[in-house]
Design a protein around this motif. Structure first.
Motif, PDB file in Angstrom:
ATOM      1  N   GLU A  56       0.833  -1.200   0.000  1.00 38.10           N
ATOM      2  CA  GLU A  56       0.000   0.000   0.000  1.00 38.10           C
ATOM      3  C   GLU A  56       0.866   1.247   0.000  1.00 38.10           C
ATOM      4  O   GLU A  56       1.515   1.583   0.984  1.00 38.10           O
ATOM      5  CB  GLU A  56      -0.919  -0.026   1.224  1.00 38.10           C
ATOM      6  CG  GLU A  56      -1.803   1.184   1.408  1.00 38.10           C
ATOM      7  CD  GLU A  56      -2.693   1.488   0.233  1.00 38.10           C
ATOM      8  OE1 GLU A  56      -2.377   2.485  -0.451  1.00 38.10           O
ATOM      9  OE2 GLU A  56      -3.673   0.761  -0.008  1.00 38.10           O
ATOM     10  N   LEU A  57       0.873   1.919  -1.138  1.00 35.30           N
ATOM     11  CA  LEU A  57       1.748   3.080  -1.340  1.00 35.30           C
ATOM     12  C   LEU A  57       1.200   4.341  -0.687  1.00 35.30           C
ATOM     13  O   LEU A  57       1.959   5.228  -0.298  1.00 35.30           O
ATOM     14  CB  LEU A  57       1.902   3.312  -2.852  1.00 35.30           C
ATOM     15  CG  LEU A  57       2.994   4.249  -3.334  1.00 35.30           C
ATOM     16  CD1 LEU A  57       4.358   3.680  -2.997  1.00 35.30           C
ATOM     17  CD2 LEU A  57       2.865   4.433  -4.845  1.00 35.30           C
ATOM     18  N   LYS A  58      -0.105   4.395  -0.530  1.00 30.60           N
ATOM     19  CA  LYS A  58      -0.737   5.612  -0.031  1.00 30.60           C
ATOM     20  C   LYS A  58      -0.995   5.540   1.474  1.00 30.60           C
ATOM     21  O   LYS A  58      -0.574   6.410   2.236  1.00 30.60           O
ATOM     22  CB  LYS A  58      -2.056   5.838  -0.774  1.00 30.60           C
ATOM     23  CG  LYS A  58      -2.874   7.025  -0.295  1.00 30.60           C
ATOM     24  CD  LYS A  58      -4.156   7.145  -1.115  1.00 30.60           C
ATOM     25  CE  LYS A  58      -5.039   8.285  -0.630  1.00 30.60           C
ATOM     26  NZ  LYS A  58      -6.296   8.372  -1.397  1.00 30.60           N
ATOM     27  N   LEU A  59      -1.681   4.493   1.913  1.00 29.56           N
ATOM     28  CA  LEU A  59      -2.176   4.453   3.284  1.00 29.56           C
ATOM     29  C   LEU A  59      -1.277   3.697   4.244  1.00 29.56           C
ATOM     30  O   LEU A  59      -1.391   3.858   5.461  1.00 29.56           O
ATOM     31  CB  LEU A  59      -3.581   3.810   3.309  1.00 29.56           C
ATOM     32  CG  LEU A  59      -4.637   4.484   2.428  1.00 29.56           C
ATOM     33  CD1 LEU A  59      -5.948   3.719   2.498  1.00 29.56           C
ATOM     34  CD2 LEU A  59      -4.846   5.926   2.863  1.00 29.56           C
ATOM     35  N   GLY A  60      -0.390   2.846   3.726  1.00 31.71           N
ATOM     36  CA  GLY A  60       0.404   1.995   4.589  1.00 31.71           C
ATOM     37  C   GLY A  60       1.503   2.736   5.332  1.00 31.71           C
ATOM     38  O   GLY A  60       1.797   3.907   5.055  1.00 31.71           O
ATOM     39  N   PRO A  61       2.131   2.058   6.291  1.00 28.35           N
ATOM     40  CA  PRO A  61       3.262   2.669   7.017  1.00 28.35           C
ATOM     41  C   PRO A  61       4.369   3.061   6.053  1.00 28.35           C
ATOM     42  O   PRO A  61       4.765   2.276   5.203  1.00 28.35           O
ATOM     43  CB  PRO A  61       3.721   1.542   7.956  1.00 28.35           C
ATOM     44  CG  PRO A  61       2.538   0.639   8.093  1.00 28.35           C
ATOM     45  CD  PRO A  61       1.825   0.690   6.768  1.00 28.35           C
ATOM     46  N   GLY A  62       4.852   4.288   6.185  1.00 30.59           N
ATOM     47  CA  GLY A  62       5.872   4.779   5.271  1.00 30.59           C
ATOM     48  C   GLY A  62       5.308   5.239   3.951  1.00 30.59           C
ATOM     49  O   GLY A  62       6.059   5.470   2.994  1.00 30.59           O
ATOM     50  N   GLY A  63       3.970   5.400   3.869  1.00 31.56           N
ATOM     51  CA  GLY A  63       3.342   5.823   2.634  1.00 31.56           C
ATOM     52  C   GLY A  63       3.053   7.311   2.595  1.00 31.56           C
ATOM     53  O   GLY A  63       3.460   8.085   3.466  1.00 31.56           O
ATOM     54  N   LEU A  64       2.315   7.703   1.563  1.00 31.67           N
ATOM     55  CA  LEU A  64       2.037   9.123   1.329  1.00 31.67           C
ATOM     56  C   LEU A  64       1.243   9.747   2.473  1.00 31.67           C
ATOM     57  O   LEU A  64       1.463  10.910   2.839  1.00 31.67           O
ATOM     58  CB  LEU A  64       1.267   9.274   0.013  1.00 31.67           C
ATOM     59  CG  LEU A  64       2.083   8.934  -1.240  1.00 31.67           C
ATOM     60  CD1 LEU A  64       1.165   8.667  -2.421  1.00 31.67           C
ATOM     61  CD2 LEU A  64       3.049  10.067  -1.563  1.00 31.67           C
ATOM     62  N   PHE A  78      -0.159  13.478   6.825  1.00 28.41           N
ATOM     63  CA  PHE A  78      -0.676  13.654   8.184  1.00 28.41           C
ATOM     64  C   PHE A  78       0.330  14.386   9.067  1.00 28.41           C
ATOM     65  O   PHE A  78      -0.044  15.241   9.868  1.00 28.41           O
ATOM     66  CB  PHE A  78      -1.027  12.292   8.795  1.00 28.41           C
ATOM     67  CG  PHE A  78      -2.478  11.933   8.658  1.00 28.41           C
ATOM     68  CD1 PHE A  78      -3.290  11.802   9.772  1.00 28.41           C
ATOM     69  CD2 PHE A  78      -3.043  11.730   7.413  1.00 28.41           C
ATOM     70  CE1 PHE A  78      -4.630  11.467   9.654  1.00 28.41           C
ATOM     71  CE2 PHE A  78      -4.375  11.404   7.274  1.00 28.41           C
ATOM     72  CZ  PHE A  78      -5.178  11.271   8.402  1.00 28.41           C
ATOM     73  N   ALA A  79       1.603  14.044   8.928  1.00 27.55           N
ATOM     74  CA  ALA A  79       2.611  14.729   9.746  1.00 27.55           C
ATOM     75  C   ALA A  79       2.657  16.211   9.417  1.00 27.55           C
ATOM     76  O   ALA A  79       2.680  17.071  10.308  1.00 27.55           O
ATOM     77  CB  ALA A  79       3.985  14.088   9.534  1.00 27.55           C
ATOM     78  N   VAL A  80       2.666  16.527   8.129  1.00 25.12           N
ATOM     79  CA  VAL A  80       2.726  17.927   7.712  1.00 25.12           C
ATOM     80  C   VAL A  80       1.475  18.676   8.164  1.00 25.12           C
ATOM     81  O   VAL A  80       1.550  19.786   8.707  1.00 25.12           O
ATOM     82  CB  VAL A  80       2.902  18.024   6.180  1.00 25.12           C
ATOM     83  CG1 VAL A  80       2.690  19.452   5.696  1.00 25.12           C
ATOM     84  CG2 VAL A  80       4.289  17.538   5.780  1.00 25.12           C
TER      85      VAL A  80
END
Length: 1012
Positions: free
Chosen positions: A352-360, A365-367
């Motif tokens: 999962e490129l978007k929702l997974g750990p290390g994803g978009l 969310f951090a920003v």
């Protein structure tokens, strides 16, 4: 039929250009439709430069075959114009779906043949012109795909980067929404006349960072047209909005554009599709959840009535930038992110490129969380675009520059990969494929031409790892929640806000505190910007101490000392609980700040995951000995040993102070990421009971003292005798030193023992041993601003009248003939601490029969010990001292407990090996387990001993000098009370607790030691 030799040569050539289906490629190249370019190396080179040469060739053949007037013009233009060649083949080699579009609309390749500046970087107006001729939904889809084709072409040949491509996609979506709304209005002019309708883009479209294939999130705002009824107007606006959504979302012969999703509106699917502005505001002010304000961060008016759209944005923006004032705002956002990860199917989470750990989403969310917390008072952070917001956070000092660069680089890579995945079939997906053919195409499209599958997986995992690490660091930053909890207006320091806050927090000298704040935070430097973020929170932490003014002053001193050190403020901002830990340490007394100001770089200890873990003697002694070995001369050697001692004393004191605060300093005080502890946030206290803290300090200071003395001994021997001293030499720890119970201000009680080496004259050996002792004491007593390390040898045979150092044989003769009861008692704590280990072991064997006598003690010996104790109480308690509050010699204090325990050891140590320990609490526990003392009595003595030890440690931490009594100064007493867990205004409770605890202990001592 192709000749075998020629075929082999062709295959080699195709293979070299990246083709994998060699037979299929050869067949396609031999088709008549490509006769005009057959054998042309320019075309073959261009195909080989694409992500998938086989896919590009198939697409080119289909496009050539579809040309209504034959392929001549297409192929001639293709060969003669490199920009077109790169654009067209780049698209065909990446996107099967756009190849299908070109096959259906064979003239659309001409959209790639113009090179004006507007074509290279189009905006909304250019896209509107491209969609202007679309008179129905089907024509709109065709025009949309034509524009999409141009965006993809610029993207694939590098004319635009991923951020520009995403912005263009958002602008194209804006133009499409406007065109769809125009079609809806044309279809229902009576509805258009009744209402004003504004379309607000949300999510990636609102943030100018749309994907190739994505839902377009919107919110609709409606108002009556002049003179129209509101109910009828909203019904008309709803019909227009619904028609707009159908135009974009429905599937036709030309496919679909993208779904329009209005579920981010108030009440989601259950709420009305269109609301008035006042209805929106009423909902947000009363009912909206935290995530809804986070979503509004990207809101942007894109279509419909521009004045109404602007009014909506103006009205909701203040709500967005005060969302962080809500209770539990930061934990709520963190929980929402964890919920997203928990809902990913287990079989997909690793792809999962978007929702997974290390994803978009981790980046976004951090920003967004940082924006919402700090953006309340800093308008430069009010961007809906992730990369722009990240750059603003870095410029404002909220995120480290290097962290921001790494995060931006990873985000661009992941977004590019997401774009390439979606482009292939123009399907909405965020899963990295598993098939090697797909991975090969993706890798080549990302510029990875050598081992593309392996390289893609490696790069993806690398960037995902960076994102995950920085997400944990930023998203779960303890400082973030503290900033969010500040009152509105306090999260960015101003002179007025600071003055009011200082008075409210109880600073004794607000004027001086303001001067410190001004010195720390004035100016436009990055350092000042970070300080302005830190200080509002630090002021509150300083105020949660007995002396906030001292905390702020010490912080200024440390900041001045480390002002040019790039990592210092970054550490406080980014690393776990470093800022809070520093605030606690700097405002808790004199000892720790004094140590830190002598070695400011030790502040890094407060941020490292293992930083507050005391280092064992096994780690310290090699470090000290190695540093001593590199020094020039004995005095420099002792100076470097002292430097290690200074740093480690600070580590121990800091861990003690932070552990003593309890709440707010352990890992439970913040919310870690899923399965990831917060970096830099250890539990310094270990077990959360006072006894564990006391044992921790005692062991740490003892290990440090032993390592320092070992280093000084090595320096002395090396200076005068090289590697080998003429006599074996050992230093025996006595008293609290031997008992591993040293406090911050304790002397080191020792005995010096030597034994001449074989062939060395005894007098020569004695001179060498005395020279070692003399020089060792001199070096350790050289003037220093550090806490003193005093060696006390008064427990030696004959006390101060006896020689400082004796041979082992001399000790044996003395103890055999002259030893007194008190000397046997003193030997209960004898343990080798430095020097020759074999000689130390033999001294211990010599001491054992004296301290654990066979048959125990007879009654006269017991009476003598009691008499000595009573005499000490009468004669050694300082004149005027309150016997109920003297921690060492007073009622129920350290001496009472230790003499009681030692009497049990002398009487029963021979028969009970478990009593043979130099440690007071361990011996007391062994006596309880052996039934020599009751459970209640043992607990009473232990509590008194621990409390008295903590008071002594607290006095040293607060005053910076040792003391056995409670401070008379009210502020110092309050600081000691705070260290022992009593809140502001409750210092009297500590005194009452001490008297109560030691009174109970004295009653046990009267019974057990004095025999009732």
């Amino acid at each position: 039929m192709t000749a075998p030799g020629r075929r082999s040569s062709t295959f080699t050539r195709l293979l070299r250009h990246g083709f994998t289906d060699l037979s299929g490629a050869e067949r396609l190249l031999d088709l008549d439709v490509l006769a005009a370019v057959r054998g042309d190396s320019v075309l073959l080179d261009a195909l080989g430069a694409t992500a998938d040469p086989d896919l590009a060739l198939r697409g080119l053949v289909r496009l050539a075959e579809a040309q209504p007037d034959g392929p001549r013009e297409l192929l001639a233009t293709l060969l003669g114009a490199k920009p077109l060649r790169d654009r067209l083949l780049g698209v065909l080699g990446t996107s099967e779906a756009l190849g299908d579009h070109l096959a259906r609309h064979p003239d659309d390749w001409r959209a790639l043949a113009t090179y004006e500046s507007a074509d290279l970087h189009p905006g909304v107006e250019e896209f509107e012109r491209g969609l202007a001729e679309a008179s129905d939904p089907v024509a709109l889809r065709v025009a949309y795909r034509r524009c999409l084709l141009a965006i993809a072409a610029r993207d694939m040949c590098g004319t635009t980067g991923v951020a520009e491509a995403a912005a263009e996609l958002a602008d194209l979506a804006t133009a499409t929404l406007r065109a769809a709304l125009a079609l809806a209005r044309t279809a229902a002019p009576e509805d258009a006349a009744l209402c004003r309708l504004a379309v607000i883009a949300m999510g990636k479209c609102g943030g100018h960072e749309l994907n190739y294939v994505s839902d377009v999130d919107v919110i609709f705002v409606g108002e009556p047209a002049d003179g129209a009824d509101e109910t009828k107007a909203l019904q008309a606006a709803t019909r227009l909005a619904s028609h707009l959504m159908r135009i974009c979302s429905e599937t036709t012969v030309e496919g679909t554009i993208w779904p329009v999703d209005a579920n981010l509106r108030p009440e989601g699917r259950n709420g009305p599709l269109v609301r008035t502005l006042s209805s929106h505001l009423a909902y947000y002010e009363r009912w909206a959840k935290t995530w809804e304000f986070q979503a509004l961060l990207k809101a942007r008016a894109v279509a419909g009535d521009p004045e109404l759209g602007a009014a909506y944005i103006d009205a909701v923006s203040p709500l967005v930038w005060h969302a962080a004032d809500r209770e539990n705002f930061v934990p709520d956002v963190q929980k929402m992110r964890r919920r997203v990860i928990d809902n990913i199917p287990v079989t997909e989470v690793d792809r999962e490129l978007k929702l997974g750990p290390g994803g978009l989403r981790d980046v976004e969310f951090a920003v967004q969380l940082l924006q919402l917390v700090h953006g309340r008072s800093d308008a430069t952070l009010h961007s809906g675009t992730t990369l722009d917001a990240l750059a603003a956070l870095a410029a404002g000092g909220y995120v480290g520059r290097f962290d921001a660069v790494q995060l931006a680089e990873a985000y661009r890579f992941l977004r590019t990969l997401e774009h390439r995945i979606q482009l292939f079939r123009l399907r909405r997906t965020h899963l990295v494929p598993e098939d090697d053919t797909d991975l090969r195409r993706l890798g080549r499209s990302m510029g990875l031409r050598t081992e593309p599958v392996t390289a893609l997986n490696r790069e993806w995992r690398k960037h995902a790892s960076v994102v995950r690490r920085l997400h944990e660091k930023l998203f779960y930053r303890p400082l973030l929640d503290a900033v969010a909890q500040l009152a509105p207006g306090e999260s960015r320091l101003s002179a007025k806000a600071a003055g009011q806050r200082l008075e409210a927090l109880g600073y004794a000298d607000p004027a001086a505190a303001l001067r410190h704040l001004e010195a720390l935070s004035s100016g436009v430097s990055r350092k000042a910007a970070i300080q302005r973020t830190l200080l509002p929170v630090l002021l509150g932490w300083f105020a949660d101490s007995a002396d906030p003014d001292a905390g702020l002053l010490n912080f200024r001193k440390v900041s001045d000392a480390l002002g040019k050190t790039p990592w210092y403020l970054r550490l406080l901002r980014d690393e776990g609980a470093a800022a809070e830990n520093l605030a606690r340490v700097l405002s808790a007394g004199r000892l720790a700040p004094d140590l830190l100001l002598r070695a400011p770089e030790a502040v890094a200890i407060l941020g490292a995951p293992e930083g507050l873990e005391p280092r064992s003697r096994g780690h310290l002694e090699p470090e000290v000995l190695a540093a001593v070995g590199r020094a020039d001369g004995a005095e420099q050697a002792v100076a470097v040993a002292r430097a290690v001692r200074r740093r480690e004393l600070f580590r121990t004191a800091a861990a003690d102070l932070i552990g003593s605060y309890g709440s707010g300093t352990g890992p439970e005080a913040t919310t870690p990421g899923p399965g990831h502890p917060v970096p830099g946030h250890p539990d310094p206290a270990g077990p959360a009971d006072p006894g564990a803290l006391v044992d921790r300090v005692g062991q740490a200071v003892t290990d440090l003292t032993a390592a320092t003395i070992a280093g000084a001994l090595r320096a002395v021997v090396r200076e005068q005798w090289g590697d080998t001293l003429p006599t074996r030499f050992v230093i025996i720890g006595m008293g609290r030193f031997g008992g591993h119970e040293l406090g911050y201000g304790s002397d080191a009680d020792v005995l010096f023992v030597h034994e001449p080496r074989e062939g060395v004259d005894e007098q020569e050996a004695g001179r060498a041993a005395n020279a070692v002792v003399s020089e060792l004491r001199r070096l350790l007593q050289l003037p220093t601003a550090d806490p003193p390390l005093l060696i006390d040898a008064d427990l030696r045979p004959e006390g101060r009248s006896g020689p400082l150092v004796r041979t082992l044989k001399s000790y044996a003769a003395y103890y055999r003939r002259w030893s007194l009861g008190w000397e046997s008692q003193a030997l209960l704590r004898a343990e080798p601490m430095a020097g020759d280990p074999d000689l130390g072991r033999r001294f211990t064997e010599l001491a054992d029969p004296l301290r654990y006598p066979a048959g125990g003690l007879d009654e006269p010996a017991v009476r003598e010990i009691r008499r000595l104790k009573a005499r000490m109480e009468r004669e050694r308690l300082p004149r005027g001292a309150d016997p109920t509050l003297h921690t060492k010699l007073g009622r129920g204090g350290l001496s009472d407990v230790e003499w009681t325990v030692q009497l049990l050891q002398l009487r029963h140590g021979y028969e009970l090996p478990e009593l043979r320990t130099t440690r007071t609490r361990r011996a007391l526990a062994a006596a309880r387990e052996a039934g020599l003392i009751g459970e209640h009595e043992a607990r009473t003595l232990d509590e008194a001993w621990v409390l008295a030890t903590r008071v002594r440690n607290g006095v040293m931490l607060v005053r910076g000098r040792a003391g056995d009594t409670f401070p008379s100064d009210a502020r110092e007493l309050a600081a000691v009370a705070r260290y022992l867990g009593h809140g502001p205004g409750h210092a009297g409770e500590l005194v009452d607790e001490y008297r109560r605890t030691t009174r109970r202990a004295r009653a046990v001592v009267e019974e057990l030691f004095y025999g009732g």
